[in-house]
Design a protein around this motif. Structure first.
Motif, short mmCIF file in Angstrom:
data_model
loop_
_atom_site.label_atom_id
_atom_site.label_comp_id
_atom_site.label_asym_id
_atom_site.label_seq_id
_atom_site.Cartn_x
_atom_site.Cartn_y
_atom_site.Cartn_z
N LEU A 44 0.82 -1.20 0.00
CA LEU A 44 0.00 0.00 0.00
C LEU A 44 0.86 1.26 0.00
O LEU A 44 0.59 2.21 -0.75
N PHE A 45 1.91 1.29 0.81
CA PHE A 45 2.81 2.44 0.84
C PHE A 45 3.50 2.61 -0.51
O PHE A 45 3.63 3.73 -1.01
N GLY A 46 3.96 1.52 -1.11
CA GLY A 46 4.59 1.59 -2.43
C GLY A 46 3.63 2.11 -3.49
O GLY A 46 4.00 2.92 -4.33
N PHE A 47 2.38 1.67 -3.42
CA PHE A 47 1.38 2.13 -4.38
C PHE A 47 1.11 3.62 -4.20
O PHE A 47 1.01 4.36 -5.19
N LEU A 48 1.03 4.07 -2.96
CA LEU A 48 0.75 5.48 -2.70
C LEU A 48 1.89 6.39 -3.16
O LEU A 48 1.65 7.44 -3.77
N ILE A 49 3.14 6.00 -2.90
CA ILE A 49 4.23 6.87 -3.34
C ILE A 49 4.44 6.78 -4.85
O ILE A 49 4.87 7.75 -5.48
N PHE A 50 4.07 5.65 -5.46
CA PHE A 50 4.10 5.56 -6.92
C PHE A 50 3.09 6.53 -7.52
O PHE A 50 3.41 7.29 -8.43
N LEU A 51 1.85 6.52 -6.99
CA LEU A 51 0.84 7.44 -7.50
C LEU A 51 1.21 8.90 -7.26
O LEU A 51 0.99 9.76 -8.11
N ALA A 52 1.79 9.19 -6.10
CA ALA A 52 2.19 10.57 -5.80
C ALA A 52 3.23 11.06 -6.81
O ALA A 52 3.14 12.19 -7.30
N GLY A 53 4.20 10.22 -7.12
CA GLY A 53 5.22 10.61 -8.10
C GLY A 53 4.65 10.80 -9.49
O GLY A 53 4.99 11.77 -10.18
N VAL A 54 3.78 9.90 -9.91
CA VAL A 54 3.18 10.01 -11.24
C VAL A 54 2.29 11.25 -11.33
O VAL A 54 2.33 11.98 -12.33
N PHE A 56 2.57 14.00 -9.57
CA PHE A 56 3.41 15.19 -9.55
C PHE A 56 3.98 15.46 -10.93
O PHE A 56 3.96 16.59 -11.41
N ILE A 57 4.51 14.43 -11.57
CA ILE A 57 5.09 14.61 -12.90
C ILE A 57 4.00 15.02 -13.90
O ILE A 57 4.21 15.93 -14.71
N GLY A 58 2.85 14.38 -13.83
CA GLY A 58 1.75 14.73 -14.72
C GLY A 58 1.26 16.15 -14.51
O GLY A 58 0.99 16.89 -15.47
N GLY A 59 1.15 16.57 -13.26
CA GLY A 59 0.73 17.94 -12.96
C GLY A 59 1.75 18.96 -13.41
O GLY A 59 1.41 20.05 -13.89
N PHE A 60 3.03 18.63 -13.26
CA PHE A 60 4.09 19.53 -13.71
C PHE A 60 4.03 19.73 -15.22
O PHE A 60 4.10 20.86 -15.71
N ILE A 61 3.86 18.64 -15.96
CA ILE A 61 3.79 18.73 -17.42
C ILE A 61 2.53 19.45 -17.85
O ILE A 61 2.55 20.29 -18.76
N TYR A 62 1.40 19.17 -17.19
CA TYR A 62 0.14 19.83 -17.53
C TYR A 62 0.24 21.34 -17.28
O TYR A 62 -0.19 22.14 -18.11
N ARG A 63 0.80 21.73 -16.15
CA ARG A 63 0.92 23.16 -15.83
C ARG A 63 1.85 23.87 -16.82
O ARG A 63 1.58 24.99 -17.25
N ARG A 64 2.94 23.21 -17.18
CA ARG A 64 3.87 23.81 -18.16
C ARG A 64 3.19 23.98 -19.52
O ARG A 64 3.31 25.03 -20.15
N ASP A 65 2.45 22.96 -19.97
CA ASP A 65 1.77 23.06 -21.25
C ASP A 65 0.65 24.08 -21.21
O ASP A 65 0.38 24.77 -22.20
N LYS A 66 -0.03 24.19 -20.08
CA LYS A 66 -1.10 25.18 -19.95
C LYS A 66 -0.53 26.60 -20.00
O LYS A 66 -1.12 27.50 -20.59
N LYS A 67 0.65 26.78 -19.41
CA LYS A 67 1.31 28.09 -19.43
C LYS A 67 1.71 28.48 -20.85
O LYS A 67 1.67 29.64 -21.22
N ARG A 68 2.08 27.49 -21.65
CA ARG A 68 2.48 27.75 -23.04
C ARG A 68 1.32 27.67 -24.02
O ARG A 68 1.52 27.66 -25.23
N LYS A 69 0.11 27.56 -23.50
CA LYS A 69 -1.13 27.53 -24.30
C LYS A 69 -1.17 26.35 -25.26
O LYS A 69 -1.59 26.47 -26.41
#
Length: 84
Positions: A44-54, A56-69
């Motif tokens: 369960l802990f491994g699954f939770l930190i896996f999801l948190a990392g994914v 975070f990376i997805g949100g970072f890419i989405y925010r960057r792409d949203k900033k660049r329209k």
């Protein structure tokens, strides 16, 4: 310099996600790691930190792409401007 910082920001959650996959794999093969007292808690802990990392990376890419329209309209927030 900013690209290096962005790379570091993406590498750290990637390493955390990889460690989450390792914990889940070890739990499936009944290899108990040191700080955990039970196999299912380790999984369960491994699954939770896996999801948190994914996420975070997805949100970072989405925010960057949203900033660049580069985000399509269907992914953006709908705003109701017509009050009929």
């Amino acid at each position: 310099m900013t690209r290096l910082i962005a790379l570091i920001i993406l590498v750290i959650p990637g390493i955390v996600s990889a460690y989450g996959v390792k914990l889940m794999r070890d739990a499936i093969f009944s290899e108990l790691s040191n700080p955990f007292s039970s196999i299912w808690i380790q999984f369960l802990f491994g699954f939770l930190i896996f999801l948190a990392g994914v996420f975070f990376i997805g949100g970072f890419i989405y925010r960057r792409d949203k900033k660049r329209k580069k985000v399509t309209k269907r992914l953006g927030r709908k705003r109701c401007t017509d009050y009929n």
